[in-house]
Scaffold this motif. Sequence first.
Motif, short mmCIF file in Angstrom:
data_model
loop_
_atom_site.label_atom_id
_atom_site.label_comp_id
_atom_site.label_asym_id
_atom_site.label_seq_id
_atom_site.Cartn_x
_atom_site.Cartn_y
_atom_site.Cartn_z
N ARG A 205 0.82 -1.21 0.00
CA ARG A 205 0.00 0.00 0.00
C ARG A 205 0.86 1.27 0.00
O ARG A 205 0.48 2.29 -0.57
N SER B 177 -4.00 -9.55 4.88
CA SER B 177 -5.26 -8.82 4.71
C SER B 177 -5.05 -7.51 3.95
O SER B 177 -5.81 -7.18 3.03
N ALA B 178 -4.01 -6.77 4.33
CA ALA B 178 -3.73 -5.49 3.66
C ALA B 178 -3.41 -5.71 2.18
O ALA B 178 -3.90 -4.96 1.31
N ARG C 294 -6.55 -6.88 0.16
CA ARG C 294 -7.51 -5.80 -0.05
C ARG C 294 -6.99 -4.75 -1.03
O ARG C 294 -7.79 -4.05 -1.67
N ALA C 295 -5.67 -4.65 -1.15
CA ALA C 295 -5.08 -3.64 -2.04
C ALA C 295 -4.91 -4.14 -3.47
O ALA C 295 -4.70 -3.34 -4.38
N ARG D 98 -5.97 -7.30 -6.62
CA ARG D 98 -6.93 -8.28 -7.10
C ARG D 98 -6.22 -9.24 -8.07
O ARG D 98 -5.32 -8.82 -8.80
#
Length: 247
Positions: A14, A163-164, A167-168, A170
């Motif tokens: 991220r 998780s980070a 979610r960032a 695909r």
Amino acid sequence: MFLGHYGLAMAAKRAAPRTSLGALTFAAEFLDELWPILLLLGIEQVRIDPGLITSSSTTAGQGHVTSATPLEFTYYPFSHSLEMALVWGALIGGFYFLLRRYGRGAWVVGLLVVSHWLLGLPMHRGGLPLWVSVHSPTFGWGLWNSIALTYIIEFTIFVAGISAYARATRPRDGIGRWGLWSYCLVLALIYLSSNGPPPPSVGALAWTTLGVWLFVPWAWWVDKHRFYIGRITDRSTPGIVQVRASR
């Protein structure tokens, strides 16, 4: 610390979305990637003490596990001193900038190298040196002495990083989807199995630890099959925001 370094590398996506997960993983684990090489060359030293992970029990001949590692790090200032972590971080971050011309990525890569020492501080049993000298003071809070705390800390950082990253990004295809989860599963299984019987020798330990290098191309491969879903500012064209592939 093992899983925590990989978790931080995934979370760092991220902060530097144009940087490949392979580069982030390489940086976060660099000190441990360098360490077995220096062990094999005889430059650094470690002692295997099975007594560090077991204690006597009231049942004759029995004992129970009391610590997460049987290793006593007797000398490893070139790979694990704070001074050299800063030096390696500057060198690797600088090299990344020269290679990719991505300032944010260079900073994140350099800081990930240094983060290895900082994440190790609460875990190690007072063996982390400040600088390259046999007279350097060493530090460590010794949380390795508690199996429960070690597992909680390792898996909390690891799961938060997964998780980070998930979610960032695909998946582009099946490799991006299943490659990521198999990568994480193998890391977790290796970590759990490493808390078994002590290695038979320092040489065996070093050769086995060299296996961490395999996770760098694996992370790069997974990342190439995923795409970042956030916004990435292209500094070469002011005002333009693009989504770019990781490098």
